[in-house]
Each structure stands twice: as structure tokens, then as C-alpha cells.
Design a protein around this motif. Structure first.
Motif: not given
Length: 225
Positions: A8-12, A26-27, A42-48
């Protein structure tokens, strides 16, 4: 064709990338990022991002699995590359074969295979690497040397996005690797570029894409098959 299924994958959302291999969400989860690239698109603050829980004695209890490109989820977990590549090789292929000062990912019969994962695309062109890679250049040099010794050699590039119509080495990021890639083509190293898409928890094989014509135009001789 499904080649890999995640749990299972979770969005954050990315809060910070505190070092090369660690992302804080952010969690307030601290997640491992298993990819040696820069991934700055791809990996930067604010991105999903998509994360998954992991077990074991690691300091982090979750792992970054994919990041949002603006159009689709791009898998950012290089720990699964060889498991995916194996789906396209004979079942008796041996993994992690020592050659010179390095390990080549696979060997079978008279063939050696090195696998690279690609997450970067610009203007519909898949680009590798997204960070300078002396190790990657060394692998190409070793494939060239094995080819000269009479072995069959293959560079398998796994592109984890569907917005690229062709592949090019990334001259802007690593000119030495890129020039060695051209040399590898001239020496007859076979290159297969395979595209994949993340569909929910499944990585789906979408087919091969070609090397870009402008790159093949740099090759001084027709590659041997």
C-alpha cells in the motif's frame, strides 16, 4: 504487463530533503530515499510523493516510492531496478557478477548486462544521469572492454515515466559519461531503453523507446548487433 507491485502506498508532501537519502514529509514522517540521483525536479519542498511503510531495523520506517512530475507519478526507488530488469532476462541469469573493479548486474551464457534507472525527462527526452556518475562511466568502460573480448553486452535503461519519446545521455550533467555512451554504441554495446508507468501500486511495462536520432548521429560507425 505488470513487472512489480508495491504494498500500500500513501500520498504525502515533501517538507525537506535533509540529506541525499532522507526526506521529511509534511506529516512529519522521516523516509528513506533510495536513489543516488539529485532528483531536484521531483524531490523538493511542496511536491507530492508516494511513500510506503517498511519493516526491519532501519532508522526510517517508510520509504519514498514515487514523486509527482506534474503529469504522472515517477518511481524514485532504485532498490527495485534489478528485480524489474530480471523479468526481461533468462531465469538462470546470475546477479552481481564481479568484473574488474566493479560488479556487473547480471550475466548469463556469454552475455553481461548492466542496468540503469532513469527518472529525468526534458522536452520529451529521457535523460541519464541526473547527477555526475563516475561509477556509471566505469560500468560503460567495462562493458566496452567485455565487448572487445568477444562477449555479448547489454546496457538496459529503465525509464520510469511515459512522457519521453526517446533517450539521450545527459551531456549537460555528465559529459564524460555521455561521451563514453557514444563510444559504447560505436563499439557495439547493445542498448535497450524500456519505459514504465506507475498505475496505483503496479509498475506497468509500456514498451521500448529508441535512442534519440541526434545521439545516433554522433556515432561514427554502425553499431554491431
Amino acid at each position: 504487463m505488470i513487472v512489480y507491485t508495491f504494498p500500500t502506498l500513501y500520498e504525502d508532501i515533501v517538507k525537506a530533503r535533509i540529506n541525499r537519502f532522507t526526506v521529511v514529509t509534511e506529516s512529519e514522517k522521516i523516509c528513506h530515499l533510495h536513489d543516488p540521483g539529485r532528483l531536484k525536479e521531483l524531490i523538493y519542498p511542496g511536491n507530492k510523493i508516494l511513500i510506503r511503510n517498511v519493516n526491519g531495523k532501519r532508522k526510517t520506517k517508510c520509504q519514498v516510492t514515487a514523486a509527482w512530475s506534474g503529469k504522472e507519478w515517477v518511481v524514485t526507488d532504485s532498490s527495485i531496478h534489478n528485480e524489474i530488469a530480471r523479468k526481461f532476462l533468462p531465469t538462470d541469469a546470475k546477479a552481481e557478477v564481479t568484473v574488474g573493479k566493479s560488479r556487473i548486474d547480471f550475466a548469463f551464457d556469454n552475455t553481461f548486462v548492466e542496468v540503469k534507472g532513469c527518472t529525468l525527462a526534458r522536452d520529451n527526452i529521457a535523460l541519464f544521469p541526473d547527477a555526475p556518475t563516475k561509477r556509471g562511466k566505469r560500468h560503460l568502460d567495462e562493458l566496452i572492454e567485455l565487448k572487445r573480448k568477444g562477449y555479448s553486452v547489454l546496457l538496459m535503461i529503465l525509464v520510469f515515466r511515459t512522457d519521453a519519446v526517446c533517450f539521450s545521455p545527459n551531456f549537460d550533467t555528465d559529459r564524460e559519461f555521455s561521451n563514453t555512451f557514444i563510444k559504447a554504441l560505436e563499439e557495439g554495446v547493445n542498448v535497450e531503453v524500456k519505459a514504465f508507468q506507475l498505475d496505483k501500486e503496479n509498475i506497468v511495462y509500456k514498451g521500448e523507446i529508441p535512442i534519440c536520432p541526434q545521439i545516433l548521429g554522433k556515432v561514427k560507425s554502425t553499431p554491431h548487433k
